[in-house]
Design a protein around this motif. Structure first.
Motif, mmCIF file in Angstrom:
data_model
loop_
_atom_site.group_PDB
_atom_site.id
_atom_site.type_symbol
_atom_site.label_atom_id
_atom_site.label_comp_id
_atom_site.label_asym_id
_atom_site.label_seq_id
_atom_site.Cartn_x
_atom_site.Cartn_y
_atom_site.Cartn_z
ATOM 1 N N ALA A 22 0.824 -1.216 0.000
ATOM 2 C CA ALA A 22 0.000 0.000 0.000
ATOM 3 C C ALA A 22 0.854 1.260 0.000
ATOM 4 O O ALA A 22 0.446 2.288 -0.548
ATOM 5 C CB ALA A 22 -0.944 -0.003 1.199
ATOM 6 N N GLU A 23 2.034 1.197 0.585
ATOM 7 C CA GLU A 23 2.942 2.351 0.577
ATOM 8 C C GLU A 23 3.311 2.747 -0.839
ATOM 9 O O GLU A 23 3.529 3.907 -1.136
ATOM 10 C CB GLU A 23 4.219 2.038 1.363
ATOM 11 C CG GLU A 23 4.097 2.209 2.832
ATOM 12 C CD GLU A 23 3.871 3.657 3.244
ATOM 13 O OE1 GLU A 23 4.609 4.560 2.790
ATOM 14 O OE2 GLU A 23 2.935 3.877 4.025
ATOM 15 N N ALA A 88 -1.459 -14.878 -9.136
ATOM 16 C CA ALA A 88 -0.150 -14.586 -9.726
ATOM 17 C C ALA A 88 0.875 -15.580 -9.182
ATOM 18 O O ALA A 88 0.932 -15.820 -7.981
ATOM 19 C CB ALA A 88 0.279 -13.162 -9.394
ATOM 20 N N ASP A 89 1.676 -16.131 -10.072
ATOM 21 C CA ASP A 89 2.767 -17.024 -9.691
ATOM 22 C C ASP A 89 3.980 -16.148 -9.412
ATOM 23 O O ASP A 89 4.853 -15.968 -10.255
ATOM 24 C CB ASP A 89 3.039 -18.008 -10.828
ATOM 25 C CG ASP A 89 4.105 -19.031 -10.469
ATOM 26 O OD1 ASP A 89 4.480 -19.124 -9.281
ATOM 27 O OD2 ASP A 89 4.572 -19.729 -11.383
ATOM 28 N N ALA A 90 3.991 -15.567 -8.199
ATOM 29 C CA ALA A 90 4.981 -14.545 -7.867
ATOM 30 C C ALA A 90 5.377 -14.649 -6.399
ATOM 31 O O ALA A 90 4.597 -15.130 -5.583
ATOM 32 C CB ALA A 90 4.383 -13.159 -8.126
ATOM 33 N N PRO A 91 6.566 -14.156 -6.059
ATOM 34 C CA PRO A 91 6.902 -14.037 -4.640
ATOM 35 C C PRO A 91 5.911 -13.054 -4.012
ATOM 36 O O PRO A 91 5.630 -11.998 -4.583
ATOM 37 C CB PRO A 91 8.331 -13.497 -4.635
ATOM 38 C CG PRO A 91 8.545 -12.924 -5.994
ATOM 39 C CD PRO A 91 7.620 -13.622 -6.925
ATOM 40 N N VAL A 92 5.368 -13.409 -2.877
ATOM 41 C CA VAL A 92 4.219 -12.671 -2.360
ATOM 42 C C VAL A 92 4.524 -11.207 -2.047
ATOM 43 O O VAL A 92 3.769 -10.322 -2.443
ATOM 44 C CB VAL A 92 3.561 -13.423 -1.178
ATOM 45 C CG1 VAL A 92 4.483 -13.513 0.024
ATOM 46 C CG2 VAL A 92 2.233 -12.801 -0.808
ATOM 47 N N VAL A 97 4.050 -5.704 -4.192
ATOM 48 C CA VAL A 97 4.531 -4.332 -4.429
ATOM 49 C C VAL A 97 4.465 -4.009 -5.915
ATOM 50 O O VAL A 97 3.932 -2.962 -6.311
ATOM 51 C CB VAL A 97 5.955 -4.133 -3.867
ATOM 52 C CG1 VAL A 97 6.543 -2.811 -4.319
ATOM 53 C CG2 VAL A 97 5.944 -4.226 -2.339
ATOM 54 N N ASN A 98 4.992 -4.899 -6.762
ATOM 55 C CA ASN A 98 4.943 -4.665 -8.211
ATOM 56 C C ASN A 98 3.506 -4.520 -8.692
ATOM 57 O O ASN A 98 3.193 -3.644 -9.499
ATOM 58 C CB ASN A 98 5.606 -5.817 -8.973
ATOM 59 C CG ASN A 98 7.101 -5.667 -9.101
ATOM 60 O OD1 ASN A 98 7.716 -4.796 -8.512
ATOM 61 N ND2 ASN A 98 7.698 -6.551 -9.876
#
Length: 126
Positions: A22-23, A88-92, A97-98
């Motif tokens: 959120a930042e 999404a297959d992503a680091p959480v 952030v992305n």
């Protein structure tokens, strides 16, 4: 605007990840969901479904998950929901952030936000 749901086995982890995202994400709608609903570790499809509804404004939701059964329960929640959503297959953390930043674009789509989340797999930390 594309919404985000952060799913973790730990309620505190989900809250913290959403706080960091959120930042960077300005007005992006981010909903953390985690824990087993009784103060323990786990994930609950009904809670994830409620989070999907909370952030969906009709443009879709990208779901970031930590591991294992969070993926399965997120997929169950998406099937139950009246929301267009993708996992999404992503680091959480990095993915959240992305995705939060990508969701701020006036041209953001469900696919572009998911792709930016998944691009976080390539981030070098050193």
């Amino acid at each position: 605007m594309i919404g985000l749901v952060v799913v973790s086995h730990s309620e505190r982890a989900a809250d913290g990840i959403a706080e960091v995202a959120a930042e960077m994400g300005g007005e992006t709608h981010i909903e953390p969901v985690g824990g087993d609903g009784r103060g323990g570790i786990g994930t609950v499809p009904d809670d994830i479904e409620a989070a999907l509804a909370a952030v969906d404004d009709g443009e879709g939701v990208v779901v970031l998950v930590d591991l294992g059964s969070a993926v399965m329960n997120a997929e169950v929640a998406i099937e139950m929901a009246d929301t267009e959503a993708v996992v999404a297959d992503a680091p959480v953390l990095e993915g959240a952030v992305n995705a939060a930043v990508a969701a701020t674009s006036p041209t953001a789509t469900l696919d572009t936000v998911r792709e930016r989340a998944e691009a976080a797999r390539e981030i070098d930390k050193l």
